[in-house]
Design a protein around this motif. Structure first.
Motif, PDB file in Angstrom:
ATOM      1  N   ALA A 260       0.865  -1.188   0.000  1.00  0.00           N
ATOM      2  CA  ALA A 260       0.000   0.000   0.000  1.00  0.00           C
ATOM      3  C   ALA A 260       0.892   1.226   0.000  1.00  0.00           C
ATOM      4  N   GLN A 261       0.472   2.271  -0.723  1.00  0.00           N
ATOM      5  CA  GLN A 261       1.273   3.488  -0.818  1.00  0.00           C
ATOM      6  C   GLN A 261       0.357   4.696  -1.003  1.00  0.00           C
ATOM      7  N   SER A 262       0.687   5.786  -0.331  1.00  0.00           N
ATOM      8  CA  SER A 262      -0.097   7.011  -0.482  1.00  0.00           C
ATOM      9  C   SER A 262       0.154   7.628  -1.852  1.00  0.00           C
ATOM     10  N   VAL A 263      -0.783   8.422  -2.305  1.00  0.00           N
ATOM     11  CA  VAL A 263      -0.662   9.049  -3.627  1.00  0.00           C
ATOM     12  C   VAL A 263      -0.749  10.571  -3.558  1.00  0.00           C
ATOM     13  N   THR A 264      -0.887  11.125  -2.343  1.00  0.00           N
ATOM     14  CA  THR A 264      -0.960  12.569  -2.177  1.00  0.00           C
ATOM     15  C   THR A 264       0.146  13.019  -1.229  1.00  0.00           C
ATOM     16  N   VAL A 265       0.216  14.334  -1.020  1.00  0.00           N
ATOM     17  CA  VAL A 265       1.078  14.874   0.040  1.00  0.00           C
ATOM     18  C   VAL A 265       0.184  15.649   1.018  1.00  0.00           C
ATOM     19  N   GLU A 266      -0.954  15.056   1.307  1.00  0.00           N
ATOM     20  CA  GLU A 266      -1.942  15.619   2.223  1.00  0.00           C
ATOM     21  C   GLU A 266      -2.325  14.553   3.251  1.00  0.00           C
ATOM     22  N   ASP A 267      -3.247  14.875   4.141  1.00  0.00           N
ATOM     23  CA  ASP A 267      -3.766  13.872   5.065  1.00  0.00           C
ATOM     24  C   ASP A 267      -4.378  12.742   4.232  1.00  0.00           C
ATOM     25  N   GLU A 268      -3.898  11.535   4.461  1.00  0.00           N
ATOM     26  CA  GLU A 268      -4.358  10.396   3.652  1.00  0.00           C
ATOM     27  C   GLU A 268      -4.165   9.114   4.441  1.00  0.00           C
ATOM     28  N   VAL A 269      -5.158   8.251   4.416  1.00  0.00           N
ATOM     29  CA  VAL A 269      -5.096   6.966   5.112  1.00  0.00           C
ATOM     30  C   VAL A 269      -4.955   5.850   4.093  1.00  0.00           C
ATOM     31  N   ILE A 270      -3.942   5.007   4.282  1.00  0.00           N
ATOM     32  CA  ILE A 270      -3.795   3.799   3.469  1.00  0.00           C
ATOM     33  C   ILE A 270      -3.851   2.598   4.411  1.00  0.00           C
ATOM     34  N   THR A 271      -4.321   1.473   3.914  1.00  0.00           N
ATOM     35  CA  THR A 271      -4.497   0.301   4.784  1.00  0.00           C
ATOM     36  C   THR A 271      -4.009  -0.969   4.100  1.00  0.00           C
ATOM     37  N   ALA A 272      -3.709  -1.953   4.924  1.00  0.00           N
ATOM     38  CA  ALA A 272      -3.350  -3.281   4.419  1.00  0.00           C
ATOM     39  C   ALA A 272      -3.662  -4.314   5.487  1.00  0.00           C
ATOM     40  N   LYS A 273      -4.049  -5.493   5.060  1.00  0.00           N
ATOM     41  CA  LYS A 273      -4.270  -6.620   5.953  1.00  0.00           C
ATOM     42  C   LYS A 273      -2.943  -7.347   6.096  1.00  0.00           C
ATOM     43  N   CYS A 274      -2.291  -7.165   7.234  1.00  0.00           N
ATOM     44  CA  CYS A 274      -0.928  -7.652   7.425  1.00  0.00           C
ATOM     45  C   CYS A 274      -0.939  -9.017   8.119  1.00  0.00           C
ATOM     46  N   ASP A 275      -0.433 -10.027   7.435  1.00  0.00           N
ATOM     47  CA  ASP A 275      -0.319 -11.366   7.988  1.00  0.00           C
ATOM     48  C   ASP A 275       1.027 -11.467   8.702  1.00  0.00           C
ATOM     49  N   LEU A 276       1.009 -11.416  10.041  1.00  0.00           N
ATOM     50  CA  LEU A 276       2.260 -11.434  10.799  1.00  0.00           C
ATOM     51  C   LEU A 276       3.010 -12.756  10.637  1.00  0.00           C
TER      52      LEU A 276
END
Length: 312
Positions: A260-276
């Motif tokens: 997952a990666q942000s695409v702005t330079v503003e407030d932005e939430v990115i998420t991922a389901k992380c399998d530890l």
């Protein structure tokens, strides 16, 4: 059975020098709510998430300088974030400037904390690798005076059992140093969380500064892969008080892949389901330190190759 942690990186756009703690906390709460709505149980905020990046200025008035630091956590101003975390059942990583008084002496640190889903602090880290200078560089309008306003952290690189795994923290420039990840990797860390505030001109060498985005991801991806851990890197970015700071917040898998990666330079939430348990599979194969790592031979390698010249 796999251990999944739905994780969010809550990137922040610029924080103006005039913005208050209440302004910043409101932004953080809004992003926490968005992360929760998308199923997240852990939110990683940036370095110095409660203030502008004040080390860019020479600040000689001590009262003004002190105003950028937190003397308690949570405080009355930051408590709404903790209250919201408890209400939502969401944990978080938060970076801030910390001021403590020990034996009558002020100590200043660039600090992060890990807060669990009940709103309780379960871990604290203080930045070890401080970039920049302790004195202004002549001819520069904006500086990087972290060595002036902070001292190196004194807590090492511990890990904490939380969110169903082994969690670690570091901050900004720490991400460039392989030993940071390795110390935590030797403790079987499942996820390393880090916030950063990185200007594009921090080196002052055009060719090197042009690679800032590449080096940002390179260091985190290498650390993730070589230590079989998730890495969540969250930026404060954009044009902050005339300083352009890089964004591209990321969530990186133990494979080294950006998921997952942000695409702005503003407030932005990115998420991922992380399998530890993904990291566990790498630690049991390619990076099984007990079977494959041979530190007892490193000295012999150096001696035979002459990598370090003998003393005169």
């Amino acid at each position: 059975m796999s251990r999944f942690v739905m994780t969010a990186a809550a990137q922040m756009g610029p924080i103006a020098r005039a913005e208050t703690r209440a302004d910043c906390v409101k932004r953080l709460v809004e992003m926490m709510r968005e992360a929760k709505a998308r199923g997240s149980e852990l939110v990683v905020f940036p370095e110095l998430a409660l203030t502008t990046f004040f080390p860019r200025w020479m600040i000689e008035d001590e009262a003004e300088l002190d105003s950028f630091y937190e003397t308690e956590m949570p405080s009355a101003q930051t408590m709404p974030l903790f209250d919201e975390a408890k209400k939502l059942g969401v944990g978080f990583y938060l970076g801030f400037a910390e001021l403590v008084v020990e034996n009558g002496v002020k100590r200043r640190y660039n600090t992060s904390i890990l807060v669990d889903r009940t709103g309780n602090i379960v871990g604290k880290y203080r930045k070890v690798h401080l970039p920049g200078t302790s004195e202004p560089i002549p001819g520069r309008v904006l500086h990087h005076l972290e060595k002036r306003y902070f001292e190196p952290g004194d807590l090492g690189f511990p890990v904490w059992r939380a969110f169903g795994g082994v969690m670690g923290m570091c901050i900004c420039n720490d991400r460039r140093w392989p030993e940071v990840y390795r110390v935590m990797g030797l403790q079987a860390v499942d996820m390393v969380m880090l916030g950063y505030n990185t200007p594009f001109d921090h080196v002052g060498e055009v060719a090197m500064d042009a690679l800032s985005l590449f080096h940002n991801h390179l260091s985190m991806q290498a650390g993730a892969y070589q230590n079989a851990t998730w890495v969540v890197g969250t930026a404060k970015c954009g044009n902050e008080e005339g300083s352009k700071m890089l964004g591209q917040s990321v969530i990186i898998a133990p494979s080294g892949e950006i998921v997952a990666q942000s695409v702005t330079v503003e407030d932005e939430v990115i998420t991922a389901k992380c399998d530890l348990d993904m990291g566990k599979r790498y630690r049991e194969t390619i990076f099984d330190f007990a079977r494959h790592r041979r530190p007892e031979h490193y000295g012999l390698i150096v001696e035979r190759t002459g990598a370090i010249p003998p003393p005169e």
